[in-house]
Enzyme design. Structure first.
Site, mmCIF file in Angstrom:
data_model
loop_
_atom_site.group_PDB
_atom_site.id
_atom_site.type_symbol
_atom_site.label_atom_id
_atom_site.label_comp_id
_atom_site.label_asym_id
_atom_site.label_seq_id
_atom_site.Cartn_x
_atom_site.Cartn_y
_atom_site.Cartn_z
ATOM 1 N N PRO A 16 1.376 -1.306 -0.695
ATOM 2 C CG PRO A 16 -0.991 -1.625 1.501
ATOM 3 C CD PRO A 16 0.813 -1.954 1.103
ATOM 4 C CD GLU A 17 4.393 2.543 -3.978
ATOM 5 O OE1 GLU A 17 4.179 3.790 -4.377
ATOM 6 O OE2 GLU A 17 4.302 1.651 -4.208
ATOM 7 C CE LYS B 44 5.264 4.128 1.457
ATOM 8 N NZ LYS B 44 6.636 3.029 0.888
#
Length: 413
Positions: A2-3, A62
């Site tokens: 996940p970014e 993030k």
């Protein structure tokens, strides 16, 4: 992993379903990685949540958080495979749920949960999951409005979307002029810019037509302005689409960059330009050599690896070996990307996570039977001693590994 866009997606769901509600019950398991490595415990997290009203939710790069009506507040990081689920809602993508068994889709709490909570009426159930346990959940004891002024958020750079007034051309120019590292490495440094990971970094450099391994202090003012526009463009659009790749422009490299080591790899862009990979210091970049040309100094000794098409039908043994290496390298590469400034001083030596041990354990188990076999053979027939045979010098591990890349489906994890 996940970014910036995936974090924005989760915060969207938290604001829509959790903010404004009071937590009736909260449960958390003890996990020395997810909670312990950031100074808390599962029971402490559950205690902080129970009976509290969720006032707001926010994100920076993030990291994301929920502010409660009373400190401490929860600040979270997904690591490689973390995610937040809301009962009855599909917070992830279709591909994510396709990989689950039918009985797992509706199970609550979901598999690999670390904590879950239930609100008062109208009832909402939320759970934080993480199969690989590289995610982090911590408690920050401060006023809600000051949460970004405290660790770990204060050590991280501005978010290109949330902090657009800070992330200016001048800001980027100063950061690039002050360092002497490959531009891709600068983009991935969370203390410089928050939220950019490997796929966003590759897309940004592709849009800016910049070579990923050119030194960051060797670009012109005009090129820096172009890079700034590319960062704002890619990050803003990805966030606006809540990370839904089906909505990304068709000419983005994103759609074709995931095939390294795969038999079904796409070796070129839709426009015909070939793709290649560069590996420097264990980090991987996908780029288009014909478009992203060198205009200044680059890291010496860089080896270009053309992305081969699946039509070449690589040998099964080599492909399997490549995938195994890629999986191990990705764990270390992604873990490295996740380090905030506060965590770096404590990681002088490489710490092997419990999740990484099975690969090594398999190797150890393979050696044991061999040792027993040698022992039996020794009883039956003593080995002949070598008179003057020199001892073999141990192989030196230079610490460099090839990085692999996740397939597109892993992006949704």
């Amino acid at each position: 992993m996940p970014e910036i866009a995936e974090i924005a997606r989760i915060v969207h769901f938290l604001r829509a379903h959790l903010v404004g509600k009071t937590v009736k019950n909260a449960t958390a398991i003890e996990d020395a990685n997810v909670f312990g490595k950031v100074g808390t415990t599962g029971p402490e997290v559950a205690k902080a949540l129970k009976g509290r009203k969720v006032v707001s939710a926010g994100n920076q790069g993030k990291y994301f958080w929920i502010v409660l009506d009373k400190p401490p507040h929860l600040v979270m990081h997904f690591g490689m495979t973390g995610w937040v689920h809301i009962k009855g809602e599909q917070t992830a993508y279709t591909n994510y749920y396709k990989k689950m068994k039918p009985e797992e889709v509706n199970a609550w709490p979901p598999k690999f949960w670390k904590f879950h909570l239930q609100t008062e009426q109208p009832e909402v159930s939320v759970a934080f999951t993480d199969p690989r346990r590289f995610g982090r959940v911590r408690l920050v004891d401060c006023p809600g409005e000051s949460i970004r002024k405290h660790s770990p958020l204060v050590e991280n750079g501005p978010d290109p979307v949330v902090d657009s007034e800070i992330f200016t051309v001048d800001f980027l120019k100063k950061k690039m002029r002050a360092r002497h590292v490959p531009i891709k490495a600068l983009l991935l440094d969370q203390t410089t810019i928050s939220g950019i990971g490997n796929w966003v970094g590759d897309e940004v450099l592709f849009q800016a037509k910049m070579h990923p391994e050119q030194y960051c202090d060797d670009f012109s003012d005009e090129q820096i302005e172009t890079l700034h526009k590319a960062i704002r463009y890619v990050c803003q659009l990805a966030v606006d689409k809540l990370g839904d790749s089906d909505e990304f422009p068709k000419d983005w490299m994103f759609h074709v960059r995931w095939g390294k080591g795969s038999k079904d790899a796409v070796s070129h862009l839709p426009s015909g330009e070939k793709l290649a990979f560069l590996t420097v210091g264990g980090r991987t970049s996908c780029y288009a050599p014909a478009i992203q040309k060198k205009t200044g100094k680059v890291v010496s000794g860089v080896k270009e690896e053309p992305l081969e098409s699946g039509e070449d039908d690589p040998k099964p043994k080599k492909a399997a070996k490549s995938k195994a290496k890629a999986a191990k390298a990705d764990v270390k590469e992604q873990e490295s990307e996740e380090e905030s400034e506060e965590e770096k001083p404590r990681k002088r030596k490489k710490v092997v996570e419990e999740d990484e041990k099975p690969a090594k354990k398999g190797k150890t188990e393979a050696v044991k039977p061999k040792a027993r076999a040698n022992g039996s053979a020794a009883k039956a027939k003593p080995p002949v001693k070598a008179k003057s045979e020199p001892k073999a010098e141990p192989k030196v591990d230079d610490g460099r590994r090839r990085s692999g890349r996740f397939k597109k489906s892993d992006f949704f994890d």
